[in-house]
Design an enzyme around this catalytic site. Sequence first.
Site, PDB file in Angstrom:
ATOM      1  N   GLU A 101       0.844  -1.192   0.000  1.00 36.06           N
ATOM      2  CA  GLU A 101       0.000   0.000   0.000  1.00 36.06           C
ATOM      3  C   GLU A 101       0.880   1.244   0.000  1.00 36.06           C
ATOM      4  OE1 GLU A 101      -2.419   2.909  -0.126  1.00 36.06           O
ATOM      5  OE2 GLU A 101      -3.290   0.900  -0.235  1.00 36.06           O
ATOM      6  N   GLY A 119       3.574   0.466  -5.517  1.00 41.67           N
ATOM      7  CA  GLY A 119       3.840  -0.757  -6.273  1.00 41.67           C
ATOM      8  C   GLY A 119       3.399  -0.647  -7.718  1.00 41.67           C
ATOM      9  N   GLY A 157      -8.130   0.418  -6.142  1.00 47.25           N
ATOM     10  CA  GLY A 157      -9.181   1.342  -5.770  1.00 47.25           C
ATOM     11  C   GLY A 157      -9.550   2.398  -6.789  1.00 47.25           C
ATOM     12  N   HIS A 207     -41.563  -3.903  19.682  1.00 48.15           N
ATOM     13  CA  HIS A 207     -42.320  -2.654  19.685  1.00 48.15           C
ATOM     14  C   HIS A 207     -41.905  -1.830  20.899  1.00 48.15           C
ATOM     15  CE1 HIS A 207     -45.750   0.096  19.388  1.00 48.15           C
ATOM     16  NE2 HIS A 207     -45.930  -0.093  20.683  1.00 48.15           N
TER      17      HIS A 207
END
Length: 462
Positions: A38, A118, A143, A439
């Site tokens: 990353e 990368g 991405g 409820h």
Amino acid sequence: MANDASTVFDLVILGGGSGGYAAALRASQLGLDVALIEKNKLGGTCLHNGCIPTKALLHAGEIADAARDGAEFGVKSTFDGIDIAGVHKYKDGVVAGLYKGLQGLVASRKITYVEGEGRLSSQTSVDVDGRRYTGRHVLLATGSVPRSLPGLTIDGDRIISSDHALVLDRVPKSAIVLGGGVIGVEFASAWKSFGTDVTIVEGLPHLVPAEDENSSKLLERAFRKRGIKFNLGTFFKSAEYTADGVRVTLEDGKTFEAELLLVAIGRGPVSQGLGYEEAGVATDRGFVLVDEYCRTNVPTISAVGDLIPTLQLAHVGFAEGILVAERLAGLSPVPIDYDGVPRVTYCHPEVASVGVTEAKAKELYGADQVVTLKYNLAGNGRSKILKTAGEIKLVRVRDGAVVGVHMVGDRLGEQVGEAQLIYNWEALPAEVAQLIHAHPTQNEALGEAHLALAGKPLHSHD
């Protein structure tokens, strides 16, 4: 660390966003040796520039609205304005906590984490800063980034992207939001809560155009009530600086002026200059093409997340990453039914859905085979307490399963979990109707809608 050039990993992942890190975590869990690469921060767009920080801004906006409206609930409160530095401190604290946790999680799984930019150097390797990481398989998960239009330059000054909007050091007095999809309406909603005069420009006939038309109309009605302006059905032509802001001209000649222009027309894949084409990976308009198992045309390469032409949602990235990891580990994962993915737009009011729209259902099954039902939240006690308006719309095949659940109202995004089960388990209305819903809850509205669709309405008219 086994990351030298002589090491061959089972899986090398390029991109540490939702799809990439989910694949890394699941693959390591299944015993594969993984390298995760990353160039920015682990967690990618969702954690740092998307899902998490935008929802923090929206929650701050919700608090601002609650302060303004306290008298409606018998609470003496005043709204003195937005401390934008304080908002960012809160937002950044949320992101930082999740980021730290994710870093620890990746480290605990003994994943080789590589910080650096990368590039795919072959069908089985990625190069990072002069070092090569070779894998028996490579997963591309690089991405997306905010898109713009030809001739429209996002300069970060008066013409900004969502990335810029997340770190803006002031609350703009006025803003034009170009794009009425998820990103556009969420920022429009948050800014309006902060006190900005907002106008949305959307070229298609409705806001959130991917949703059921009924949901779009309900949101438009709610935005009008909130004072959020919008212009629909005419496309953008040009933008130019004025003395103290920006002017937007549409194709019909209509113009709008504001302090800022937020370009929110969607996100485009990050694929250029990364060696994909040189490695023979097939693409279309920048998207990497894959089959239902996220396999590219190159046997040793898969791709997931915003890089491929599926729903650009973090939880889709998670699912695709897990699918690839399990396939590579020799398991037999089931392909993703993208219609069955829950979708939530976190504006005020929220828009949530799963399954197909009424229009799509009519295409698939024939108009005479589609039955719909609308349940108004006016009949739901919890929604009345929260002072939220909206509807739950169900789409079913005649005498068959529910194939679409479409909801508009504050906090209804939290109800999309049951809606997902209803669609994915092909539930009949009568089967959901016999389940007892607590409820008073908003979840009860889903049960009431199915009671009505099953022919036995309780707190609603026939």
